[in-house]
Design a protein around this motif. Structure first.
Motif, PDB file in Angstrom:
ATOM      1  N   ALA A 186       0.833  -1.210   0.000  1.00  0.00           N
ATOM      2  CA  ALA A 186       0.000   0.000   0.000  1.00  0.00           C
ATOM      3  C   ALA A 186       0.866   1.258   0.000  1.00  0.00           C
ATOM      4  CB  ALA A 186      -0.942  -0.011   1.198  1.00  0.00           C
ATOM      5  N   MET A 187       1.911   1.258   0.839  1.00  0.00           N
ATOM      6  CA  MET A 187       2.818   2.418   0.878  1.00  0.00           C
ATOM      7  C   MET A 187       3.492   2.610  -0.475  1.00  0.00           C
ATOM      8  SD  MET A 187       4.959   1.922   4.363  1.00  0.00           S
ATOM      9  CE  MET A 187       4.183   1.088   5.718  1.00  0.00           C
ATOM     10  N   GLY A 188       4.010   1.512  -1.029  1.00  0.00           N
ATOM     11  CA  GLY A 188       4.700   1.599  -2.315  1.00  0.00           C
ATOM     12  C   GLY A 188       3.785   2.119  -3.401  1.00  0.00           C
ATOM     13  N   LEU A 189       2.541   1.618  -3.413  1.00  0.00           N
ATOM     14  CA  LEU A 189       1.586   2.047  -4.436  1.00  0.00           C
ATOM     15  C   LEU A 189       1.316   3.549  -4.331  1.00  0.00           C
ATOM     16  CD1 LEU A 189      -0.249   1.220  -6.735  1.00  0.00           C
ATOM     17  CD2 LEU A 189      -2.021   0.645  -5.069  1.00  0.00           C
ATOM     18  N   GLN A 234      -4.918  -1.302  -3.123  1.00  0.00           N
ATOM     19  CA  GLN A 234      -5.026  -0.622  -1.843  1.00  0.00           C
ATOM     20  C   GLN A 234      -3.872   0.353  -1.661  1.00  0.00           C
ATOM     21  OE1 GLN A 234      -4.710  -2.906   1.941  1.00  0.00           O
ATOM     22  NE2 GLN A 234      -6.851  -2.318   2.117  1.00  0.00           N
ATOM     23  N   THR A 235      -4.210   1.634  -1.446  1.00  0.00           N
ATOM     24  CA  THR A 235      -3.188   2.658  -1.220  1.00  0.00           C
ATOM     25  C   THR A 235      -3.032   2.878   0.286  1.00  0.00           C
ATOM     26  OG1 THR A 235      -4.784   4.438  -1.240  1.00  0.00           O
ATOM     27  CG2 THR A 235      -3.849   3.818  -3.361  1.00  0.00           C
ATOM     28  N   ALA A 236      -2.123   3.771   0.665  1.00  0.00           N
ATOM     29  CA  ALA A 236      -1.900   4.035   2.085  1.00  0.00           C
ATOM     30  C   ALA A 236      -3.195   4.486   2.761  1.00  0.00           C
ATOM     31  CB  ALA A 236      -0.803   5.091   2.250  1.00  0.00           C
ATOM     32  N   THR A 237      -3.960   5.383   2.096  1.00  0.00           N
ATOM     33  CA  THR A 237      -5.183   5.877   2.734  1.00  0.00           C
ATOM     34  C   THR A 237      -6.261   4.804   2.801  1.00  0.00           C
ATOM     35  OG1 THR A 237      -5.832   6.771   0.603  1.00  0.00           O
ATOM     36  CG2 THR A 237      -4.880   8.312   2.176  1.00  0.00           C
ATOM     37  N   MET A 296      -0.161   3.938  10.043  1.00  0.00           N
ATOM     38  CA  MET A 296      -0.115   4.454   8.672  1.00  0.00           C
ATOM     39  C   MET A 296      -0.512   5.932   8.652  1.00  0.00           C
ATOM     40  SD  MET A 296       0.680   3.326   5.621  1.00  0.00           S
ATOM     41  CE  MET A 296       0.232   1.707   5.014  1.00  0.00           C
ATOM     42  N   ALA A 297      -1.510   6.293   9.482  1.00  0.00           N
ATOM     43  CA  ALA A 297      -1.933   7.701   9.556  1.00  0.00           C
ATOM     44  C   ALA A 297      -0.774   8.564  10.025  1.00  0.00           C
ATOM     45  CB  ALA A 297      -3.126   7.838  10.495  1.00  0.00           C
ATOM     46  N   MET A 298      -0.028   8.055  11.000  1.00  0.00           N
ATOM     47  CA  MET A 298       1.114   8.816  11.510  1.00  0.00           C
ATOM     48  C   MET A 298       2.186   8.976  10.423  1.00  0.00           C
ATOM     49  SD  MET A 298       2.669   9.173  14.959  1.00  0.00           S
ATOM     50  CE  MET A 298       4.317   9.662  15.356  1.00  0.00           C
TER      51      MET A 298
END
Lengths: 262, 269
Positions: B59-62, B227-230, B248-250
């Motif tokens: 998700a982070m990478g995307l 799926q993305t970070a958000t 992830m929000a942080m």
């Protein structure tokens, strides 16, 4: 010429096409079907909730944004830069994260949430949480429009007024306020428009209970996911019309305010 | 306005107003931010564990890839758009201007809906993309489309503001001295708009990393795929995996703060 054509085509495809698709879908079943979709009890309450809470957020941030702008312009103390950076933070923080922050603070599992819940003062998953989310997300708008206008005013005028015996309230009302009214109005309209459209923070913090905390954008999501794009488009069309009215109003006010930055 | 003018202001009215301002900022912004930090730090091992799963890393990478693509597209389209909107007079210019600003005013969910109506199962553009063998909804191209849409205004607007102030005299001088249009663009226009470009690019990246509503509707937030970070945060909240969501929000909040700090440091120079 080629550049103009290319950019025009790009924007038409990227922006105009989906917007027209929404309008087409909203009216594809005829006007009565569109009106029925908007006046559906859940949809109507969602729209009214969005408008009402956005108005509350607009008034609060209209007043507080003006006060913050005044503080930033007239405050020569150290720490002003930090404050200014803090005001910009909501422009960069994802709105979903803004909602998560509020859940982390007021959520039912947190200490504060339990205490407030004991007093029947629920904030997360209730309307106060939505308002707090809107205030967070729209905080910079009024500040950033009013600040440059205030900075151009001469503080000597205020001082002259107080020196000549005007009360603080009279000085504020008749010297400070008149030149910044268009800027405050522009910022307030922007807060309202942005709040009506807000999705991420509300989705996280509101609990999305129909008739109570379900706002219009979250209702649209539910309709899309539930396989009724028609009613999603109808409610979207209402928001779209509102945007088309508010956008030029805010532009005109910004121009009247003589502010370079929007 | 000199510093003495500022200092000589009677402080009587200033103190209560500034106290209100500080209390408001602390209450609305600072306390929620600290609450998130405290929650994450008090539960750090679990947060780290849940953020290093393959799904979370994907998700982070995307999100990073989408931000990079949106930045690339907007650097080209944004500079071109700013030049068109500021330097050219033509019929329909104000309409084009309004269209460019539109993504700022539209609800992200509506953006998702609009593209869904175009590219979904019964969408108008379906025959075209089927013929091309493309998949837009619930697939990577849909995420790119959504991210590009919401980030359209930033570079156009910031570069446009600078172009408006600067006028075309320097470009004209370069052309008179025999520079080709291409040379003029790279050696005169680009260095002149650098500041606006940096600001617009930073806002573009921030907005792309944070986009949620449009990528949720259009991408479907399929874990490990779209799926993305958000949308990872959203799914984690729904699955009651709070440590993952808060962590992830942080990370996203820290990225936003970092981007702002970058802007501040550039502005000071």
């Amino acid at each position: 010429m080629l550049l103009r054509l290319g950019f025009g085509t790009y924007v038409s495809a990227l922006v105009a096409a989906p917007v027209l698709a929404i309008l087409y879908e909203a009216f594809a079943g005829g006007l009565p079907a569109c009106i029925a979709a908007i006046t559906d009890p859940v949809a109507k309450d969602a729209l009214l909730l969005s408008l009402g809470l956005s108005a509350v957020a607009a008034v609060i941030n209209g007043v507080m944004g003006t006060a913050i702008a005044w503080g930033l312009v007239r405050w020569a103390l150290p720490g002003r830069k930090l404050l200014s950076a803090l005001v910009d933070l909501p422009l960069a923080i994802p709105t979903l994260v803004a909602g998560i922050l509020l859940v982390a603070l007021y959520g039912p599992q947190t200490g504060l949430g339990r205490v407030l819940g004991g007093w029947h003062m629920d904030i997360a998953f209730a309307t106060p949480g939505i308002v707090l989310a809107l205030l967070f997300v729209t905080l910079p708008f009024v500040v950033r429009v009013v600040e440059p206008v205030l900075a151009e005013l001469d503080p000597a005028e205020e001082e002259a007024a107080t020196t000549m015996g005007a009360s603080r309230w009279l000085t504020f009302r008749s010297v400070l306020l008149p030149p910044i009214v268009p800027a405050i109005a522009a910022g307030t309209v922007q807060v309202f428009a942005r709040s009506v459209a807000e999705f991420g923070s509300i989705a996280a913090v509101s609990g999305n209970i129909p008739h109570h905390t379900l706002t219009a954008p979250v209702y649209i999501l539910g309709e899309v996911e539930g396989g009724s794009p028609g009613s999603a488009a109808a409610v979207s069309a209402v928001l779209l019309v509102l945007t088309l009215i508010l956008q030029p109003v805010s532009r005109g006010l910004v121009q009247a305010a003589g502010s370079r930055r929007v | 306005m000199s510093d003495t003018a500022r200092r000589s202001r009677p402080l009587g009215i200033a103190v209560p107003v500034i106290a209100c301002v500080l209390v408001y900022l602390v209450g609305v912004l600072v306390v929620p931010l600290l609450a998130l930090c405290a929650t994450v730090l008090s539960n750090l091992p679990e947060v780290v564990g849940q953020l290093t799963t393959p799904e979370a890393l994907h998700a982070m990478g995307l999100s990073l890839v989408l931000a990079a693509i949106a930045l690339g597209i907007n650097l080209v389209a944004g500079i071109a758009g700013a030049i068109v909107l500021v330097r050219q007079q033509f019929y329909g210019r104000s309409l084009l201007d309004a269209l460019v600003e539109m993504p700022l005013a539209l609800s992200p969910v509506m953006v998702g809906l609009g593209f869904f109506l175009l590219f979904g199962r019964t969408g108008w553009a379906r025959p075209v993309i089927d013929a091309l063998g493309l998949k837009v909804t619930f697939a990577f191209p849909g995420l790119v489309l959504a991210t590009t849409f919401v980030t359209l205004p930033f570079i156009v607007r910031e570069v446009g503001l600078i172009l408006k102030v600067q006028g075309t005299s320097e470009e004209q001088a370069a052309a008179t001295l025999g520079a080709s249009p291409w040379q003029t663009f790279w050696l005169v226009t680009i260095p002149n708009i650098r500041q606006g470009l940096e600001l617009g690019a930073t806002l573009t990246v921030a907005r792309a990393l944070g986009e949620f509503g449009a990528v949720l509707v259009l991408g479907g937030a399929i874990s490990g795929e779209t799926q993305t970070a958000t949308t990872f945060i959203h799914a984690s909240m729904e699955e009651r995996q709070e440590p993952a969501a808060y962590g992830m929000a942080m990370l996203l909040a820290a990225a936003a703060a970092g981007l702002l700090a970058f802007l501040q440091s550039r502005r000071r120079r």
